[in-house]
Every structure is written in structure tokens, then in C-alpha cells.
Design an enzyme around this catalytic site. Structure first.
Site, PDB file in Angstrom:
ATOM      1  N   ASN A 167       0.775  -1.226   0.054  1.00 58.26           N
ATOM      2  CA  ASN A 167       0.105   0.027   0.094  1.00 58.26           C
ATOM      3  C   ASN A 167       1.017   1.109  -0.011  1.00 58.26           C
ATOM      4  O   ASN A 167       1.509   1.526   1.044  1.00 58.26           O
ATOM      5  CB  ASN A 167      -0.895  -0.119   1.389  1.00 58.26           C
ATOM      6  CG  ASN A 167      -1.617   1.181   1.381  1.00 58.26           C
ATOM      7  OD1 ASN A 167      -1.751   1.801   0.504  1.00 58.26           O
ATOM      8  ND2 ASN A 167      -2.460   1.297   2.676  1.00 58.26           N
ATOM      9  N   SER A 208       2.999  -2.144  10.430  1.00 58.26           N
ATOM     10  CA  SER A 208       4.641  -2.251  10.549  1.00 58.26           C
ATOM     11  C   SER A 208       5.112  -3.439  10.228  1.00 58.26           C
ATOM     12  O   SER A 208       6.174  -4.368  10.946  1.00 58.26           O
ATOM     13  CB  SER A 208       4.856  -1.924  12.127  1.00 58.26           C
ATOM     14  OG  SER A 208       4.534  -0.662  12.291  1.00 58.26           O
ATOM     15  N   GLY A 234       2.128   2.250  10.922  1.00 54.57           N
ATOM     16  CA  GLY A 234       3.218   3.236  10.603  1.00 54.57           C
ATOM     17  C   GLY A 234       4.170   3.723  11.883  1.00 54.57           C
ATOM     18  O   GLY A 234       4.667   4.690  12.158  1.00 54.57           O
ATOM     19  N   GLU A 280      -6.736   4.767   7.491  1.00 55.40           N
ATOM     20  CA  GLU A 280      -6.795   6.057   7.468  1.00 55.40           C
ATOM     21  C   GLU A 280      -7.841   6.849   6.703  1.00 55.40           C
ATOM     22  O   GLU A 280      -8.384   7.882   7.028  1.00 55.40           O
ATOM     23  CB  GLU A 280      -5.496   6.321   6.555  1.00 55.40           C
ATOM     24  CG  GLU A 280      -4.247   6.188   7.374  1.00 55.40           C
ATOM     25  CD  GLU A 280      -3.083   5.369   6.865  1.00 55.40           C
ATOM     26  OE1 GLU A 280      -3.052   5.449   5.528  1.00 55.40           O
ATOM     27  OE2 GLU A 280      -2.176   4.986   7.545  1.00 55.40           O
ATOM     28  N   GLU A 327      -5.774  -4.798  10.562  1.00 51.81           N
ATOM     29  CA  GLU A 327      -4.655  -3.854  10.623  1.00 51.81           C
ATOM     30  C   GLU A 327      -5.027  -3.224  12.031  1.00 51.81           C
ATOM     31  O   GLU A 327      -6.028  -2.124  12.173  1.00 51.81           O
ATOM     32  CB  GLU A 327      -4.730  -3.005   9.736  1.00 51.81           C
ATOM     33  CG  GLU A 327      -4.346  -3.439   8.259  1.00 51.81           C
ATOM     34  CD  GLU A 327      -3.782  -2.357   7.437  1.00 51.81           C
ATOM     35  OE1 GLU A 327      -2.642  -2.841   6.674  1.00 51.81           O
ATOM     36  OE2 GLU A 327      -4.278  -1.415   7.058  1.00 51.81           O
ATOM     37  N   HIS A 368      -9.701   1.522   4.494  1.00 47.17           N
ATOM     38  CA  HIS A 368      -8.455   1.402   5.389  1.00 47.17           C
ATOM     39  C   HIS A 368      -8.503   2.317   6.550  1.00 47.17           C
ATOM     40  O   HIS A 368      -9.190   3.300   6.485  1.00 47.17           O
ATOM     41  CB  HIS A 368      -7.153   2.111   4.403  1.00 47.17           C
ATOM     42  CG  HIS A 368      -5.774   1.964   4.947  1.00 47.17           C
ATOM     43  ND1 HIS A 368      -5.370   3.044   5.912  1.00 47.17           N
ATOM     44  CD2 HIS A 368      -4.819   0.985   5.078  1.00 47.17           C
ATOM     45  CE1 HIS A 368      -4.188   2.613   6.336  1.00 47.17           C
ATOM     46  NE2 HIS A 368      -3.825   1.542   5.854  1.00 47.17           N
ATOM     47  N   LYS A 416       0.208   4.191  -0.287  1.00 45.48           N
ATOM     48  CA  LYS A 416      -0.408   5.494   0.126  1.00 45.48           C
ATOM     49  C   LYS A 416      -0.201   6.643  -0.433  1.00 45.48           C
ATOM     50  O   LYS A 416      -0.096   6.406  -1.785  1.00 45.48           O
ATOM     51  CB  LYS A 416       0.178   5.476   1.597  1.00 45.48           C
ATOM     52  CG  LYS A 416      -0.142   4.170   2.704  1.00 45.48           C
ATOM     53  CD  LYS A 416       0.073   4.677   4.237  1.00 45.48           C
ATOM     54  CE  LYS A 416      -0.226   3.237   4.818  1.00 45.48           C
ATOM     55  NZ  LYS A 416      -0.099   3.379   6.221  1.00 45.48           N
TER      56      LYS A 416
HETATM   57  P1  PGA Z   1       2.749   0.142   7.629  1.00 45.84           P
HETATM   58  O1  PGA Z   1       1.289   0.475   7.092  1.00 45.84           O
HETATM   59  O2  PGA Z   1       3.284  -1.057   7.129  1.00 45.84           O
HETATM   60  O3  PGA Z   1       3.542   1.496   7.193  1.00 45.84           O
HETATM   61  O4  PGA Z   1       2.507   0.075   9.115  1.00 45.84           O
HETATM   62  C1  PGA Z   1       0.265  -0.619   7.022  1.00 45.84           C
HETATM   63  C2  PGA Z   1      -0.963  -0.168   6.151  1.00 45.84           C
HETATM   64  O5  PGA Z   1      -1.439   0.977   6.614  1.00 45.84           O
HETATM   65  O6  PGA Z   1      -1.755  -0.787   5.427  1.00 45.84           O
END
Ligand code: PGA
Length: 251
Positions: A9, A213, A173, A97, A167, A95, A11
Site C-alpha cells: 500500500n 509495521s 506506521g 486512514e 490492521e 483502510h 499510500k
Molecule cells: P505500515 O502500514 O506497514 O506502514 O504500518 C500498513 C498499512 O497501513 O496498510
């Protein structure tokens, strides 16, 4: 046996030139991959360039969102049909976010999931609890609410084609990865929910990815859990070496 899916992803990262280079590198480096599925999910504006580069490769392409209406006066939105037409196979929906920063509801995620499936896209639908929810011991209830809201009205056949990404929001992140045991516990809970709603045959087919992560260093341990069927990778998918590390651990 469920085939693992490792999806990157991206982003709101990259520019046109870095997006194309990463796609070229992915095409080359994944040539020998045979046992798992791999996908890259760039921002909308790079989807065409990336799908052209990855056509005929081992790597599928996905969008990070899509709208549920087919067409019309919806300024700024992109339909599932448009995403499909340019050669994408996947679309990430709900997601955290989008749920928490952009206030997307499970009802919208549900409409989008139906629209994606109607266009033949594989929806990767994200669920996950906030840190405060985990600490309050309500993780199960949050996941159940997101599951029921997001998958309402899906037939068994549609559910089989859907990928779920667990998630935990506190692990995205932040570098704070869930332990393999924490991930497995929630994945088992989600699989039990599928069994409750659709029966064991469907539950055995649906892929449940872990996200938050994931790195080359922790991938093997997490992916080694029986109910973890791949990873949705943010930060570590932006450069070829760490992403390939995860892909190789899965393969
Ligand atoms: P990350 O994000 O691997 O940077 O923690 C995962 C995601 O939001 O899909």
C-alpha cells in the site's frame, strides 16, 4: 490451502518516476515467485503507468479506494469500473486512514465492497481496533461491528472473493507490530465470524492478511501463523529491498 497475498500500500507516496522505477524493479525481482500472490497499490494518478509496466508480470495492481456509484456528478471520485478498465485486479477499502482521518463509515465501505465485486475487482477490506479500544478490551466487538457493517448483504460466493486485512490501528506506521500471537488471535476471531455467517467452507477460503509495521525482519514469524494469509504492507513496500524481503519470506 490459502495462497498468501502480499500487497504493498503505497499510500500518498512516490512521484511518477519513482513509481515507475519501483514497478520495473518489482516486475524483474518477482519473476521467480510462484507460490504466492503479490500486488502493488499506488496512488490513483500512477495506476495507469504501473499497470502498463506490470501487465503480464507476477504482480497485480490495486487502487487504494474507489467510489460506489457507477458514474455521474461525483466530483473527485473514481468508479470501480474505471479502476477495473485500466487493468487493476484489487482495491483496498476501508483502510483505517480512510475510516479515521477521512471519516468513512462501514456503510460506505459496504457499498464500495459491493461495487468492487460487481466489477470483478478483489476488495481488500480493512478492519482493526484503535489502541484505546484494545486497552478497553473491546477489540472483538469493534471487529465484529466493522465486519457486519462492511460485509452486509454479501453472498457466500462474494465473501469467498473478498480479502480481509486485519490492521490494528496502533500498529500502522508506528513500528509497533502486533505479536504473532496477538495477530493470530484476532484472525481466528475473524475466521470464526465468517463461519458463523457463511459456514466453514467459506471461512476456510477467505484470505485474512495482517497489516501494521510488517517488515522483512518480522514477516516470517507473523506469516507463519496458520490464520495469517499474507500482509498489507505500507512503509516497507516503498523500496524494493524491504518489500522483496517480505515477499521472499512469504514464498
Ligand atoms: P505500515 O502500514 O506497514 O506502514 O504500518 C500498513 C498499512 O497501513 O496498510
Amino acid at each position: 490451502m490459502r495462497r498468501l497475498l502480499i500487497a504493498g500500500n503505497w499510500k500518498m507516496n512516490m512521484n511518477l518516476s519513482s513509481a515507475k522505477s519501483l514497478a520495473e524493479e518489482l516486475k524483474k525481482e518477482t519473476q521467480g515467485i510462484t507460490t504466492i500472490d503479490v500486488a502493488a497499490c499506488p496512488p490513483f494518478v500512477y495506476l495507469t503507468a504501473v499497470t502498463e509496466i506490470l501487465a503480464g508480470s507476477k504482480v497485480g495492481v490495486g487502487a487504494q479506494n474507489g467510489y460506489f456509484e457507477k458514474e455521474g456528478a461525483f466530483t473527485g471520485e473514481v468508479s470501480m469500473g474505471m479502476i477495473r478498465e485500466i487493468g487493476c485486479q484489487y482495491v483496498i477499502l476501508g483502510h483505517s486512514e480512510r475510516r479515521h482521518v477521512l471519516h468513512e463509515s462501514s456503510e460506505e465501505v459496504n457499498l464500495k465492497t459491493h461495487a468492487a465485486l460487481a466489477q470483478g475487482l478483489t476488495p481488500i477490506v480493512c478492519v482493526g481496533e484503535l489502541l484505546a479500544e484494545r486497552e478497553a478490551g473491546v477489540t472483538d466487538a469493534v471487529i465484529r461491528r466493522q465486519f457486519d457493517g462492511s460485509f452486509s448483504g454479501l453472498t457466500a460466493e462474494q465473501m469467498k472473493k473478498t480479502v480481509i486485512a486485519y490492521e490494528p490501528v496502533w500498529a500502522i506506521g508506528t513500528g509497533k507490530v502486533a505479536t504473532p500471537e496477538q495477530a493470530e488471535e484476532v484472525h481466528v476471531g475473524i475466521r470464526n465470524l465468517i463461519t458463523e455467517r457463511y459456514g466453514k467452507e467459506v471461512a476456510d477460503i477467505v484470505r485474512i492478511q495482517y497489516g501494521g509495521s510488517v517488515k522483512a525482519e518480522n514477516a516470517k514469524e507473523i506469516l507463519g501463523k496458520p490464520n495469517v494469509d499474507g500482509a498489507l504492507v505500507g512503509g516497507a513496500s516503498l523500496k524494493i529491498a524491504p518489500f522483496m524481503g517480505i515477499i521472499q519470506a512469504a514464498d
